[in-house]
Design a protein around this motif. Structure first.
Motif, PDB file in Angstrom:
ATOM      1  N   MET B   1      26.494  34.806-104.840  1.00 37.81           N
ATOM      2  CA  MET B   1      25.097  34.995-105.222  1.00 37.81           C
ATOM      3  C   MET B   1      24.815  36.483-105.451  1.00 37.81           C
ATOM      4  O   MET B   1      25.338  37.327-104.745  1.00 37.81           O
ATOM      5  N   SER B   2      23.987  36.755-106.423  1.00 42.41           N
ATOM      6  CA  SER B   2      23.670  38.148-106.755  1.00 42.41           C
ATOM      7  C   SER B   2      22.678  38.738-105.763  1.00 42.41           C
ATOM      8  O   SER B   2      21.791  38.045-105.280  1.00 42.41           O
ATOM      9  N   TYR B   3      22.829  40.029-105.513  1.00 43.28           N
ATOM     10  CA  TYR B   3      21.772  40.771-104.832  1.00 43.28           C
ATOM     11  C   TYR B   3      20.596  40.899-105.788  1.00 43.28           C
ATOM     12  O   TYR B   3      20.776  40.969-107.009  1.00 43.28           O
ATOM     13  N   GLU B   4      19.408  40.974-105.230  1.00 38.80           N
ATOM     14  CA  GLU B   4      18.231  41.323-106.034  1.00 38.80           C
ATOM     15  C   GLU B   4      17.742  42.690-105.597  1.00 38.80           C
ATOM     16  O   GLU B   4      17.357  42.876-104.453  1.00 38.80           O
ATOM     17  N   LEU B   5      17.733  43.639-106.539  1.00 41.86           N
ATOM     18  CA  LEU B   5      17.142  44.944-106.264  1.00 41.86           C
ATOM     19  C   LEU B   5      15.738  44.962-106.858  1.00 41.86           C
ATOM     20  O   LEU B   5      15.556  44.603-108.028  1.00 41.86           O
ATOM     21  N   HIS B   6      14.774  45.347-106.050  1.00 41.99           N
ATOM     22  CA  HIS B   6      13.400  45.451-106.519  1.00 41.99           C
ATOM     23  C   HIS B   6      12.981  46.920-106.523  1.00 41.99           C
ATOM     24  O   HIS B   6      12.944  47.549-105.466  1.00 41.99           O
ATOM     25  N   TYR B   7      12.685  47.425-107.708  1.00 41.31           N
ATOM     26  CA  TYR B   7      12.238  48.821-107.800  1.00 41.31           C
ATOM     27  C   TYR B   7      11.473  49.013-109.102  1.00 41.31           C
ATOM     28  O   TYR B   7      11.600  48.229-110.034  1.00 41.31           O
ATOM     29  N   TRP B   8      10.685  50.086-109.153  1.00 40.16           N
ATOM     30  CA  TRP B   8       9.921  50.401-110.366  1.00 40.16           C
ATOM     31  C   TRP B   8      10.864  50.451-111.566  1.00 40.16           C
ATOM     32  O   TRP B   8      11.904  51.098-111.508  1.00 40.16           O
ATOM     33  N   PRO B   9      10.480  49.812-112.651  1.00 41.79           N
ATOM     34  CA  PRO B   9      11.447  49.616-113.745  1.00 41.79           C
ATOM     35  C   PRO B   9      11.652  50.800-114.687  1.00 41.79           C
ATOM     36  O   PRO B   9      12.564  50.758-115.500  1.00 41.79           O
ATOM     37  N   THR B  10      10.842  51.857-114.592  1.00 37.66           N
ATOM     38  CA  THR B  10      10.935  52.911-115.608  1.00 37.66           C
ATOM     39  C   THR B  10      11.434  54.250-115.068  1.00 37.66           C
ATOM     40  O   THR B  10      11.462  55.241-115.794  1.00 37.66           O
ATOM     41  N   ILE B  11      11.803  54.274-113.793  1.00 36.58           N
ATOM     42  CA  ILE B  11      12.289  55.537-113.218  1.00 36.58           C
ATOM     43  C   ILE B  11      13.563  55.296-112.409  1.00 36.58           C
ATOM     44  O   ILE B  11      13.834  54.179-111.968  1.00 36.58           O
ATOM     45  N   GLN B  12      14.342  56.383-112.257  1.00 34.02           N
ATOM     46  CA  GLN B  12      15.485  56.320-111.329  1.00 34.02           C
ATOM     47  C   GLN B  12      14.957  56.250-109.893  1.00 34.02           C
ATOM     48  O   GLN B  12      15.266  55.322-109.154  1.00 34.02           O
ATOM     49  N   GLY B  13      14.206  57.262-109.518  1.00 34.59           N
ATOM     50  CA  GLY B  13      13.553  57.271-108.217  1.00 34.59           C
ATOM     51  C   GLY B  13      14.508  56.991-107.058  1.00 34.59           C
ATOM     52  O   GLY B  13      15.707  57.250-107.145  1.00 34.59           O
ATOM     53  N   ARG B  14      13.949  56.489-105.982  1.00 36.02           N
ATOM     54  CA  ARG B  14      14.773  56.184-104.808  1.00 36.02           C
ATOM     55  C   ARG B  14      15.655  54.961-105.040  1.00 36.02           C
ATOM     56  O   ARG B  14      16.688  54.797-104.407  1.00 36.02           O
ATOM     57  N   GLY B  15      15.227  54.098-105.953  1.00 36.39           N
ATOM     58  CA  GLY B  15      16.040  52.921-106.261  1.00 36.39           C
ATOM     59  C   GLY B  15      17.421  53.284-106.786  1.00 36.39           C
ATOM     60  O   GLY B  15      18.376  52.519-106.638  1.00 36.39           O
ATOM     61  N   GLU B  16      17.529  54.471-107.405  1.00 40.18           N
ATOM     62  CA  GLU B  16      18.793  54.848-108.027  1.00 40.18           C
ATOM     63  C   GLU B  16      19.929  54.984-107.014  1.00 40.18           C
ATOM     64  O   GLU B  16      21.096  54.748-107.350  1.00 40.18           O
ATOM     65  N   PHE B  17      19.592  55.355-105.788  1.00 40.32           N
ATOM     66  CA  PHE B  17      20.639  55.474-104.765  1.00 40.32           C
ATOM     67  C   PHE B  17      21.252  54.093-104.471  1.00 40.32           C
ATOM     68  O   PHE B  17      22.436  53.976-104.197  1.00 40.32           O
ATOM     69  N   VAL B  18      20.422  53.072-104.548  1.00 40.71           N
ATOM     70  CA  VAL B  18      20.917  51.706-104.333  1.00 40.71           C
ATOM     71  C   VAL B  18      21.662  51.220-105.575  1.00 40.71           C
ATOM     72  O   VAL B  18      22.744  50.632-105.484  1.00 40.71           O
ATOM     73  N   ARG B  19      21.083  51.483-106.774  1.00 38.90           N
ATOM     74  CA  ARG B  19      21.767  51.081-108.014  1.00 38.90           C
ATOM     75  C   ARG B  19      23.176  51.652-108.063  1.00 38.90           C
ATOM     76  O   ARG B  19      24.130  50.959-108.403  1.00 38.90           O
ATOM     77  N   LEU B  20      23.300  52.938-107.712  1.00 42.00           N
ATOM     78  CA  LEU B  20      24.612  53.588-107.785  1.00 42.00           C
ATOM     79  C   LEU B  20      25.619  52.924-106.849  1.00 42.00           C
ATOM     80  O   LEU B  20      26.780  52.743-107.210  1.00 42.00           O
ATOM     81  N   ALA B  21      25.165  52.549-105.657  1.00 39.64           N
ATOM     82  CA  ALA B  21      26.076  51.887-104.713  1.00 39.64           C
ATOM     83  C   ALA B  21      26.517  50.535-105.273  1.00 39.64           C
ATOM     84  O   ALA B  21      27.709  50.195-105.245  1.00 39.64           O
ATOM     85  N   LEU B  22      25.579  49.768-105.790  1.00 39.55           N
ATOM     86  CA  LEU B  22      25.915  48.452-106.342  1.00 39.55           C
ATOM     87  C   LEU B  22      26.848  48.603-107.550  1.00 39.55           C
ATOM     88  O   LEU B  22      27.835  47.871-107.689  1.00 39.55           O
ATOM     89  N   GLU B  23      26.553  49.566-108.410  1.00 46.67           N
ATOM     90  CA  GLU B  23      27.374  49.781-109.605  1.00 46.67           C
ATOM     91  C   GLU B  23      28.775  50.267-109.236  1.00 46.67           C
ATOM     92  O   GLU B  23      29.772  49.793-109.782  1.00 46.67           O
ATOM     93  N   ALA B  24      28.866  51.226-108.318  1.00 50.09           N
ATOM     94  CA  ALA B  24      30.171  51.788-107.955  1.00 50.09           C
ATOM     95  C   ALA B  24      31.056  50.743-107.299  1.00 50.09           C
ATOM     96  O   ALA B  24      32.287  50.813-107.364  1.00 50.09           O
ATOM     97  N   ALA B  25      30.424  49.760-106.642  1.00 49.82           N
ATOM     98  CA  ALA B  25      31.198  48.700-105.977  1.00 49.82           C
ATOM     99  C   ALA B  25      31.474  47.532-106.922  1.00 49.82           C
ATOM    100  O   ALA B  25      32.177  46.593-106.548  1.00 49.82           O
ATOM    101  N   GLY B  26      30.911  47.573-108.121  1.00 51.94           N
ATOM    102  CA  GLY B  26      31.077  46.449-109.038  1.00 51.94           C
ATOM    103  C   GLY B  26      30.395  45.185-108.539  1.00 51.94           C
ATOM    104  O   GLY B  26      30.829  44.075-108.847  1.00 51.94           O
TER     105      GLY B  26
END
Lengths: 244, 244
Positions: B1-26
């Motif tokens: 099952m996929s993780y769901e990340l909830h963050y403002w859609p138009t900025i990197q912001g603090r969500g980007e730290f989570v996006r990077l972890a998810l992306e780097a781990a594939g």
């Protein structure tokens, strides 16, 4: 062996969240920087530790905790580390993560409370940034303070185990930290805090219950509890207290 | 099952730290608020979740992560939660606590970088607090930015497993977050960041190594990476960039 807490010796500050956890658990600890210099303690001992070049995990700033060879900085990380040892967090991972999340939100509010008197930066005196402080405190008292307290109210009310605690049916370090947050807000912003707390009865009661815990009450009445003052995070500058 | 990340859609912001972890781990994840509203996603889906009264662990603010029934808010708590699952933190407790401590220090610096353009409060526009912002940014560029980067340099240099990573001999979410911090500082304060980074060669190299990781490089080149802009945390206002 005793824990060593390292923090500035004349203020409650962020160290107080750790002191409260240690005190509420009845843990043996040394408040290093408040000790006597001729016994190898005091501020020089803390600074020596901070500047120790052999330390592979040097803290960025106080507070930090020494537990044998382990050194942990950052208030929320210290409490996350101490929680299981002091039985101040539930055992299951989900509750532990939730407790940490609450603590981080308390930390955010603490930073915002601090920034009301230091909006331009910690390197300048309050007296050198009073107009900016007035603007920042106005928003804090009107918007941020009630918003944070209402979130704490909401999570206490929604706790499936009842509203006596923030997490589950047992005292956690988050309860102690919320107590300290309310104490600080009442000291620094008596009018704004009273107005906001009138809307959050469960938070108010949780604060009272924590204050009445025998070990906490004994600590608060002791000389170990440093009084609030205008060098700490929560400062009472009447001009910043916007009662609305 | 996929993780769901909830963050403002138009900025990197603090969500980007989570996006990077998810992306780097594939890891498989849905960036909910960036999805299509007619597919039940988009900003309304995030707000519905934030305001869901049945949620017993409601986040205070985005970002938050949904992993099945578990909802975790606060960037550092999300990464602490995801770390073991994504193999982005060492297994032993001591390394996990240290990684968290580094992340919290990165978070402190992120808050200070944000406050350079919003010293009076997040409720007002930058344009309404420019004089205050100029004062705060001056201290940030001259004092805080170099102080933080020198601490990161120190801990990379002291890592007993070598200076390729912040913690031990493997990539952790703290490395990814330090990469993002340097990216943001370079965007927002090109002159001040260049001056400080000239004194921190190991941090500079760590940043380059993270950028070159195949999954990170692919992510940065993709449309999933939102460009920096002046609604996020790191904003490029040339007047705030004090090159000294």
């Amino acid at each position: 062996m005793s824990y060593e807490l390292h923090y500035w010796p004349t203020i409650q500050g962020r160290g107080e969240f750790v002191r409260l956890a240690l005190e509420a658990a009845g843990a043996a600890y040394i408040d290093v920087a408040r000790g006597a210099e001729d016994a190898g303690r005091g501020l020089p001992a803390m600074l020596r530790c901070l500047q120790d070049e052999r330390l592979t995990t040097p803290p960025f700033a106080p507070p930090f905790l020494k537990d044998g060879n382990i050194v942990v900085g950052q208030t929320a990380a210290i409490l996350n580390y101490l929680g299981p040892q002091l039985k101040l967090v539930a055992r299951n991972e989900q509750a532990r993560v939730w407790t940490q999340q609450i603590q981080l939100t308390i930390a955010d509010m603490v930073t915002e409370a601090h920034d009301t008197h230091h909006p331009v930066g910690a390197g300048l005196y309050y007296e050198d940034q009073k107009p900016e402080a007035l603007r920042r405190a106005k928003e804090f008292c009107a918007e941020r303070l009630p918003k944070f307290l209402q979130w704490f109210e909401r999570i206490v009310v929604r706790n499936p185990a009842g509203s006596r605690h923030l997490v589950g049916g047992k005292l956690s370090y988050a309860d102690l930290s919320l107590f300290q947050l309310v104490e600080g807000l009442r000291y620094a912003f008596p009018k704004a805090a009273a107005r906001a707390l009138a809307q959050t009865p469960e938070v108010t009661q949780l604060h009272q219950r924590v204050a009445a815990l025998p070990r906490v009450a004994a600590y608060l009445a002791s000389e170990r509890r440093i009084p609030f003052n205008e060098q700490g995070i929560f400062r009472h500058y009447p001009e910043l207290d916007d009662g609305g």
